[in-house]
Design an enzyme around this catalytic site. Structure first.
Site, mmCIF file in Angstrom:
data_model
loop_
_atom_site.group_PDB
_atom_site.id
_atom_site.type_symbol
_atom_site.label_atom_id
_atom_site.label_comp_id
_atom_site.label_asym_id
_atom_site.label_seq_id
_atom_site.Cartn_x
_atom_site.Cartn_y
_atom_site.Cartn_z
ATOM 1 N N GLY A 103 14.332 164.198 98.001
ATOM 2 C CA GLY A 103 14.514 164.563 96.606
ATOM 3 C C GLY A 103 14.202 166.022 96.370
ATOM 4 O O GLY A 103 13.585 166.678 97.198
ATOM 5 N N ASP A 225 6.220 153.406 103.042
ATOM 6 C CA ASP A 225 6.413 154.743 103.637
ATOM 7 C C ASP A 225 5.143 155.563 103.484
ATOM 8 O O ASP A 225 5.175 156.752 103.213
ATOM 9 C CB ASP A 225 7.592 155.461 102.976
ATOM 10 C CG ASP A 225 8.016 156.733 103.733
ATOM 11 O OD1 ASP A 225 7.705 156.844 104.945
ATOM 12 O OD2 ASP A 225 8.631 157.616 103.126
ATOM 13 N N ASP A 243 5.866 158.599 95.829
ATOM 14 C CA ASP A 243 7.065 158.356 96.636
ATOM 15 C C ASP A 243 7.268 156.862 96.945
ATOM 16 O O ASP A 243 7.220 156.434 98.090
ATOM 17 C CB ASP A 243 6.950 159.171 97.938
ATOM 18 C CG ASP A 243 8.309 159.471 98.545
ATOM 19 O OD1 ASP A 243 9.325 159.055 97.976
ATOM 20 O OD2 ASP A 243 8.337 160.117 99.614
HETATM 21 P P1 ADP Z 1 10.343 162.841 99.022
HETATM 22 O O1 ADP Z 1 11.104 161.546 98.956
HETATM 23 O O2 ADP Z 1 11.235 164.007 98.985
HETATM 24 O O3 ADP Z 1 9.338 162.857 100.148
HETATM 25 P P2 ADP Z 1 8.045 162.881 97.178
HETATM 26 O O4 ADP Z 1 7.932 161.971 95.999
HETATM 27 O O5 ADP Z 1 7.158 162.577 98.337
HETATM 28 O O6 ADP Z 1 9.581 162.944 97.614
HETATM 29 O O7 ADP Z 1 7.800 164.347 96.662
HETATM 30 C C1 ADP Z 1 7.964 165.490 97.497
HETATM 31 C C2 ADP Z 1 6.855 166.498 97.233
HETATM 32 O O8 ADP Z 1 6.851 166.911 95.864
HETATM 33 C C3 ADP Z 1 5.446 165.941 97.445
HETATM 34 O O9 ADP Z 1 5.053 166.065 98.787
HETATM 35 C C4 ADP Z 1 4.611 166.811 96.538
HETATM 36 O O10 ADP Z 1 4.346 168.061 97.140
HETATM 37 C C5 ADP Z 1 5.521 167.056 95.367
HETATM 38 N N1 ADP Z 1 5.281 166.061 94.293
HETATM 39 C C6 ADP Z 1 5.933 164.885 94.109
HETATM 40 N N2 ADP Z 1 5.458 164.229 93.031
HETATM 41 C C7 ADP Z 1 4.478 164.999 92.515
HETATM 42 C C8 ADP Z 1 3.587 164.862 91.381
HETATM 43 N N3 ADP Z 1 3.640 163.800 90.565
HETATM 44 N N4 ADP Z 1 2.688 165.862 91.146
HETATM 45 C C9 ADP Z 1 2.639 166.938 91.954
HETATM 46 N N5 ADP Z 1 3.446 167.129 93.027
HETATM 47 C C10 ADP Z 1 4.354 166.176 93.317
HETATM 48 MN MN MN Z 2 7.496 161.961 100.330
#
Ligand code: ADP
Ligand code: MN
Length: 295
Positions: A103, A225, A243
């Protein structure tokens, strides 16, 4: 960037973009004549609008036996952002943070401060999660946009349940198409946390296990995951699990295996990084709610 793109569009541009999106269940490339009749715009006007959408890469087009248009992920981003903004979930989209695998995660201004918006990309960049979610490679979706919308919905809805059950996840704030708005967690990913004293390490691990326990016993799901990349540790050492779209229900035949693997990964990390040892069987029982105490 997305914010500027949206600002450059007027109501007519957005309407034509929405028409192209809405017909994608019937056509891979929506015929020009159909866009013409749906939009009721004079051909010259429509052609200007389509030229603009094309040059901004919000749509792709194809000339063959007929001329047709299809929305791109960027076009979808713009429509989702527009919707979240008109509902007041997002005031202004900011910079992209976190180089996510599946994402694009943006910082944004919400009505009450910083939030994040995650735009799902389906499996365009990584097949790993898709494989896990679907189980079999043969079932891979052919339509990444539909798939991204589906996992956006999945992630938002499970986060609502988790948050209601008081699990430590970012508070979900809204969802549209493939975009999920959520509370911004100020902190770092667990893999970046280099030093914790033994009590701190134990507290962080216990909090992760507690969230997994709530997910399992109250919401009925397994993350699927989990790793040090999907845990955010706040400045006050609170651990948030992020995630979630590939979660499985505890009744799923894969649930026990995935739970075991989630726990193996996280316990292995705490052992390697902080020298903290916890028994896997104990942790499994704890998460399944088969123990009363957390130690
Ligand atoms: P992906 O499927 O791309 O791994 P993630 O949900 O793990 O998606 O988000 C990717 C990155 O974005 C995380 O590692 C973090 O650094 C940042 N991130 C995601 N959600 C948040 C949040 N609620 N607050 C702060 N940072 C976030
Ligand atoms: Mn992730």
């Amino acid at each position: 960037m997305l914010e500027e793109t949206l600002a450059a569009l007027d109501a007519e541009d957005l309407r034509v973009l929405s028409i192209i999106e809405s017909l994608r269940d019937r056509f891979e490339y929506v015929p020009l004549e159909l866009i013409e009749s749906r939009s009721r715009l004079p051909p010259a006007r429509l052609s200007t609008v389509l030229g603009k959408l094309r040059s901004m890469r919000l749509v792709d087009f194809r000339v063959g036996s007929f001329t047709g248009y299809t929305i791109t992920f960027k076009g979808l981003d713009v429509l989702a952002l527009h919707s979240l903004k008109s509902r007041g979930v997002v005031k202004r989209l900011g910079d992209r943070i976190g180089a996510g695998k599946e994402g694009d995660v943006y910082l944004a201004e919400g009505p009450e401060g910083l939030i994040v918006v995650k735009f799902h990309r389906g499996g365009v960049r990584s097949f790993r999660k898709v494989k896990r979610f679907r189980g079999y490679v043969e079932d891979l979706p052919t339509d990444w946009i539909e798939y991204a919308k589906l996992i956006g919905e999945r992630e938002y809805k499970v986060m609502v349940k988790l948050h209601e059950a008081k699990a430590m996840v970012p508070k979900p704030l809204g969802w549209n198409r493939h975009a999920v708005a959520q509370e911004y967690i100020e902190g770092v990913e667990l893999y970046k946390v280099k030093s914790l004293d033994p009590q701190e390490a134990l507290a962080v691990l216990n909090s992760i296990l507690e969230t997994l326990r709530i997910a399992y016993t109250k919401v009925g799901v397994v993350h699927g995951d989990l790793s040090e990349y999907n845990v955010l540790v706040s400045n006050s050492l609170e651990a948030y699990i992020i995630d979630w779209p590939q979660y499985v229900y505890v009744e799923d035949p894969r649930a026990e295996l995935l739970l075991k693997r989630d726990l193996e990964y996280i316990l292995r990390f705490f052992k390697r990084r902080f020298g903290l040892t916890r028994d896997l069987e104990w942790a499994l029982k704890f998460v399944r709610g088969e123990l009363i105490e957390s130690s």
